[in-house]
Design a protein around this motif. Structure first.
Motif, PDB file in Angstrom:
ATOM      1  N   UNK A 155       0.858  -1.178   0.000  1.00  0.00           N
ATOM      2  CA  UNK A 155       0.000   0.000   0.000  1.00  0.00           C
ATOM      3  C   UNK A 155       0.899   1.235   0.000  1.00  0.00           C
ATOM      4  N   UNK A 156       0.361   2.367  -0.456  1.00  0.00           N
ATOM      5  CA  UNK A 156       1.209   3.552  -0.623  1.00  0.00           C
ATOM      6  C   UNK A 156       0.544   4.813  -0.099  1.00  0.00           C
ATOM      7  N   UNK A 157       1.297   5.562   0.690  1.00  0.00           N
ATOM      8  CA  UNK A 157       0.877   6.879   1.165  1.00  0.00           C
ATOM      9  C   UNK A 157       1.684   7.928   0.423  1.00  0.00           C
ATOM     10  N   UNK A 158       1.017   8.926  -0.137  1.00  0.00           N
ATOM     11  CA  UNK A 158       1.659  10.032  -0.844  1.00  0.00           C
ATOM     12  C   UNK A 158       1.182  11.351  -0.247  1.00  0.00           C
ATOM     13  N   UNK A 159       2.113  12.262   0.026  1.00  0.00           N
ATOM     14  CA  UNK A 159       1.768  13.582   0.547  1.00  0.00           C
ATOM     15  C   UNK A 159       2.637  14.624  -0.135  1.00  0.00           C
ATOM     16  N   UNK A 160       2.025  15.681  -0.650  1.00  0.00           N
ATOM     17  CA  UNK A 160       2.803  16.738  -1.281  1.00  0.00           C
ATOM     18  C   UNK A 160       1.921  17.706  -2.047  1.00  0.00           C
ATOM     19  N   UNK A 161       2.371  18.955  -2.137  1.00  0.00           N
ATOM     20  CA  UNK A 161       1.608  19.945  -2.892  1.00  0.00           C
ATOM     21  C   UNK A 161       1.669  19.640  -4.383  1.00  0.00           C
ATOM     22  N   UNK A 162       0.515  19.768  -5.055  1.00  0.00           N
ATOM     23  CA  UNK A 162       0.478  19.654  -6.500  1.00  0.00           C
ATOM     24  C   UNK A 162       0.397  18.252  -7.054  1.00  0.00           C
ATOM     25  N   UNK A 163       0.176  17.254  -6.220  1.00  0.00           N
ATOM     26  CA  UNK A 163       0.074  15.887  -6.719  1.00  0.00           C
ATOM     27  C   UNK A 163      -1.168  15.720  -7.593  1.00  0.00           C
ATOM     28  N   UNK A 164      -0.998  15.008  -8.702  1.00  0.00           N
ATOM     29  CA  UNK A 164      -2.116  14.654  -9.581  1.00  0.00           C
ATOM     30  C   UNK A 164      -2.023  13.158  -9.829  1.00  0.00           C
ATOM     31  N   UNK A 165      -3.062  12.417  -9.435  1.00  0.00           N
ATOM     32  CA  UNK A 165      -3.054  10.963  -9.557  1.00  0.00           C
ATOM     33  C   UNK A 165      -4.116  10.506 -10.547  1.00  0.00           C
ATOM     34  N   UNK A 218      -3.159   4.807  -1.328  1.00  0.00           N
ATOM     35  CA  UNK A 218      -3.477   3.900  -2.425  1.00  0.00           C
ATOM     36  C   UNK A 218      -3.403   2.473  -1.909  1.00  0.00           C
ATOM     37  N   UNK A 219      -4.507   1.711  -1.985  1.00  0.00           N
ATOM     38  CA  UNK A 219      -4.485   0.335  -1.472  1.00  0.00           C
ATOM     39  C   UNK A 219      -3.484  -0.543  -2.216  1.00  0.00           C
ATOM     40  N   UNK A 220      -3.107  -1.637  -1.594  1.00  0.00           N
ATOM     41  CA  UNK A 220      -2.172  -2.580  -2.202  1.00  0.00           C
ATOM     42  C   UNK A 220      -2.747  -3.152  -3.497  1.00  0.00           C
ATOM     43  N   UNK A 221      -1.863  -3.435  -4.454  1.00  0.00           N
ATOM     44  CA  UNK A 221      -2.218  -4.077  -5.727  1.00  0.00           C
ATOM     45  C   UNK A 221      -3.262  -3.297  -6.524  1.00  0.00           C
ATOM     46  N   UNK A 222      -3.236  -1.977  -6.391  1.00  0.00           N
ATOM     47  CA  UNK A 222      -4.194  -1.121  -7.083  1.00  0.00           C
ATOM     48  C   UNK A 222      -3.506  -0.375  -8.222  1.00  0.00           C
TER      49      UNK A 222
END
Length: 297
Positions: A63-73, A88-92
């Protein structure tokens, strides 16, 4: 407000593109790569702070944690969503369409994300990045203690060092046994515990089963060796993988990229430094644009 998770000792990983070197100097004849951030591995987690670049659609075990200004996913549905924090959940399947110059990233073993569940907002398509948005603002300090605390808050339970005498003995045995084969039966016998009891204590105190703990320890050893200039074959042997191909497959599955991409240009924080280091922007090169070679994705 958030969910739950645990910490323990060493480990490592990242998301779609590049990550990087520890503190050693480059081998003879090679220039020292520009640092783009810092990274650390503990049991079941990889922490990273620095440039986060754009990357193509991919998925990985952690699983993944992302933090930051301006992120676009972007999710599997193709729609892009701007946000400052995402889980973001694992294997997604996911893609970073827009990165950030100074972000935080954590990869978390699914075994430690027990109560975390993706949030499906009303009217949101399955696979949409909109489901990953969480209520967390980029912190003032972008260092390891801050990121570790954010992950702990997210998963609900702060980490604690192992206290069970048998577990402490087992961890020492694993360290002494690596890079050789590590068998549950042998470690349990040496720690004077039954296999079932040792397995239970691993889950209870470290938040990881025995085998994933050993795998994260091998990943830490491999990436640390690569960051110090070892070849793929040398790093694989140093970590106890059968060969470079085996190591590469494992790292891609766990973290979403090749080990060589994850081990260049980053200051690796050693386990001995983790309890006292506060890594900050001194280790991040401010000259690279977001998404340029040398940024993590």
């Amino acid at each position: 407000m958030f969910g739950r998770l645990l910490l323990a000792r060493h480990a490592a990983a990242v998301t779609s593109r590049k990550l990087p070197p520890v503190t050693g100097s480059a081998p003879p004849g090679q220039s020292t790569p520009r640092r783009r951030g810092w990274a650390a591995i503990t049991a079941g987690r990889l922490y990273y702070g620095g440039r986060i670049g754009a990357g193509a659609l991919h998925a990985h075990y952690a699983a993944q944690l992302l933090i930051g200004e301006g992120l676009v996913l972007r999710g599997a549905d193709g729609a892009e969503h701007a946000m400052s924090a995402a889980l973001i959940p694992a294997n997604t399947p996911h893609a970073i369409a827009g990165g950030t110059a100074d972000g935080l990233l954590a990869l978390i073993d699914p075994a430690q994300t027990g109560r975390l569940r993706p949030r499906q907002a009303a009217g949101t398509a399955v696979g949409s990045a909109a489901c990953w948005r969480i209520d967390a603002r980029p912190p003032a300090h972008r260092d390891l203690p801050t990121l570790a605390a954010l992950v702990d808050e997210l998963v609900g339970t702060p980490p604690r060092p192992p206290t069970h005498p048998g577990l402490c003995q087992a961890l020492r045995i694993i360290d002494e046994t690596l890079p050789g084969p590590v068998r549950l039966a042998a470690v349990a016998a040496a720690a004077h515990l039954s296999e079932s009891r040792l397995s239970h204590v691993f889950r209870e105190e470290l938040g990881l089963p025995f085998r994933p703990y050993v795998l994260w320890a091998r990943l830490r050893a491999a990436l640390s060796a690569l960051s110090c200039g070892a070849s793929l074959t040398e790093a694989a042997h140093a970590a106890g993988f059968a060969d470079a191909a085996h190591m590469t497959r494992t790292v891609r599955t766990m973290m979403g990229d090749a080990p060589s991409a994850l081990a260049a240009g980053v200051h690796w924080i050693t386990p001995a430094q983790q309890h006292r280091s506060s890594i900050d922007s001194r280790f991040v090169q401010a000259s690279r644009p977001v998404g340029a070679p040398g940024s993590l994705t």
